[in-house]
Motif scaffolding. Structure first.
Motif, short mmCIF file in Angstrom:
data_model
loop_
_atom_site.label_atom_id
_atom_site.label_comp_id
_atom_site.label_asym_id
_atom_site.label_seq_id
_atom_site.Cartn_x
_atom_site.Cartn_y
_atom_site.Cartn_z
N GLY A 60 21.12 -17.44 48.61
CA GLY A 60 20.52 -18.67 48.10
C GLY A 60 19.55 -18.40 46.96
O GLY A 60 18.66 -19.20 46.68
N TRP A 61 19.74 -17.24 46.30
CA TRP A 61 18.85 -16.73 45.26
C TRP A 61 17.46 -16.44 45.79
O TRP A 61 16.50 -16.31 45.05
CB TRP A 61 18.83 -17.64 44.03
CG TRP A 61 20.17 -17.70 43.37
CD1 TRP A 61 20.71 -16.77 42.52
CD2 TRP A 61 21.18 -18.70 43.56
NE1 TRP A 61 21.99 -17.15 42.17
CE2 TRP A 61 22.31 -18.33 42.80
CE3 TRP A 61 21.23 -19.88 44.31
CZ2 TRP A 61 23.46 -19.10 42.75
CZ3 TRP A 61 22.39 -20.65 44.28
CH2 TRP A 61 23.49 -20.25 43.50
N HIS A 90 15.49 -9.07 43.36
CA HIS A 90 15.09 -9.79 42.14
C HIS A 90 13.95 -10.74 42.46
O HIS A 90 13.62 -10.97 43.63
CB HIS A 90 16.29 -10.55 41.56
CG HIS A 90 16.88 -11.56 42.50
ND1 HIS A 90 16.30 -12.80 42.72
CD2 HIS A 90 18.00 -11.54 43.26
CE1 HIS A 90 17.03 -13.49 43.57
NE2 HIS A 90 18.08 -12.74 43.93
N GLY A 91 13.36 -11.31 41.42
CA GLY A 91 12.35 -12.34 41.63
C GLY A 91 12.95 -13.48 42.42
O GLY A 91 13.96 -14.06 42.04
N GLU A 100 16.02 -16.36 35.77
CA GLU A 100 15.12 -15.21 35.88
C GLU A 100 15.72 -14.15 36.79
O GLU A 100 15.56 -12.94 36.54
CB GLU A 100 13.76 -15.68 36.40
CG GLU A 100 12.98 -16.48 35.37
CD GLU A 100 11.73 -17.12 35.94
OE1 GLU A 100 10.65 -16.88 35.38
OE2 GLU A 100 11.84 -17.85 36.95
N ALA A 101 16.42 -14.56 37.86
CA ALA A 101 17.09 -13.59 38.73
C ALA A 101 18.16 -12.83 37.96
O ALA A 101 18.31 -11.61 38.11
CB ALA A 101 17.70 -14.30 39.93
N ARG A 107 18.12 -6.12 34.08
CA ARG A 107 17.16 -5.04 33.83
C ARG A 107 17.37 -3.89 34.81
O ARG A 107 17.24 -2.72 34.44
CB ARG A 107 15.73 -5.57 33.94
CG ARG A 107 14.70 -4.48 33.65
CD ARG A 107 13.26 -4.95 33.74
NE ARG A 107 12.37 -3.83 33.46
CZ ARG A 107 11.96 -3.46 32.25
NH1 ARG A 107 12.35 -4.15 31.19
NH2 ARG A 107 11.17 -2.42 32.10
N SER A 108 17.71 -4.21 36.05
CA SER A 108 17.91 -3.14 37.04
C SER A 108 19.05 -2.22 36.60
O SER A 108 18.95 -0.99 36.76
CB SER A 108 18.19 -3.72 38.42
OG SER A 108 19.50 -4.25 38.54
N VAL A 109 20.13 -2.78 36.05
CA VAL A 109 21.24 -1.95 35.58
C VAL A 109 20.78 -1.08 34.42
O VAL A 109 21.08 0.12 34.36
CB VAL A 109 22.44 -2.82 35.16
CG1 VAL A 109 23.56 -1.94 34.60
CG2 VAL A 109 22.95 -3.65 36.33
#
Length: 282
Positions: A60-61, A90-91, A100-101, A107-109
């Motif tokens: 659900g994000w 993620h946020g 934003e997620a 960015r993680s990749v």
């Protein structure tokens, strides 16, 4: 409230020997609003194959922290085959949006690729998988990534966020039908703060609308009886992949809904591992 995927509970659990996998918890891959964004690393102690698989911790994000020791057994099918697994958070909704997620997992990749030597992985053999919202984020990495910005001041942002293989379980692919102003929106979507978006924002974050010929090889796993994320999401993006010439496969589970159990879970897990073996190790 129905969650938009059991982000970890739908993975199989096994007994595991703690010495078989090295756990590196809470690696910081970025900051925002004074908060750290983190992932856990699960590295096979023996016969690591050099390939990395990122798991999107998202339902659900929402992205929740769990003790990594409790997650270790959930990734055993992958670590037993030599894959190094990264559990990426993620946020989380409701504080942070879907857009934003998406930015966070991109960015993680980049961060993992930039630090490939440290993690003892091949920067050109990175896969990603997730379930429902996590599947959506996985598909966004597979369809809407880039080579990085050579002019960025942040060295992480100079690195590509492309992945070489994707597996998406019961994933939303067209957020336009889930947006607040969608004419036939399912009432259950009102329960998810992340979906308080309009058609424009939804389109920008819909993997279906980003499909192109350079997308990652993608395996789609979907339940025919899914009432939360109907199977047309997977069927439509598979058709788009076909038109674009993208390597893809859709496996439909006739008696499954939103999430798999029993034999469906076993078979979907085998298919997931086989997909990563085919596209990341051969």
């Amino acid at each position: 409230m129905m969650m938009l995927i059991c982000s970890l509970s739908c993975l199989p659990a096994f007994e595991a020997d703690a010495e078989e996998v090295k756990i590196t918890p809470d690696v910081v891959y970025g900051h925002k609003f004074g908060l750290a964004m983190t992932f856990d690393v699960f590295t096979p102690e023996k016969e690591a194959n050099g390939a990395a698989v990122l798991f999107m911790v998202s339902g659900g994000w929402y992205s929740k922290w769990s003790p990594p020791e409790s997650l270790q057994v959930r990734f055993r099918d992958l670590t037993d085959k030599g894959f190094t697994v990264f559990a990426v958070r993620h946020g989380s909704s409701p504080k942070f949006s879907i857009a934003e997620a998406v930015a966070d997992v991109r960015r993680s990749v980049r961060f993992i690729r930039l630090n490939a030597e440290k993690f003892q992985i091949d920067p050109d053999r990175i896969g990603v998988f997730g379930m429902s919202a996590g599947g959506h984020l996985s598909l966004m990495l597979g369809t809407a990534s880039d080579e990085g910005d050579p002019n960025a001041k942040d060295p992480v942002l100079k690195v590509s966020d492309r992945v070489q293989a994707v597996v998406a379980y019961v994933a939303p692919t067209d957020l336009q039908v889930m947006a607040e102003d969608a004419p036939d929106r399912l009432p259950v979507y009102a329960q998810f703060p992340a979906l308080e978006i309009d058609q424009k924002v939804a389109a920008e974050n819909s993997p279906l609308l980003h499909v192109s010929s350079d997308d990652s090889p993608t395996l789609l796993l979907a339940g025919v009886k899914d009432e939360l994320v109907p199977i047309f999401h997977s069927r439509n993006i598979q058709a788009a992949f076909g038109r674009a010439g993208v390597t893809n496969k859709l496996i439909e589970f006739g008696n499954a809904g939103h999430g798999f159990r029993g034999d469906d879970l076993t078979q979907s897990t085998k298919a997931m591992v086989a997909w990563f073996e085919e596209h990341l190790t051969k």
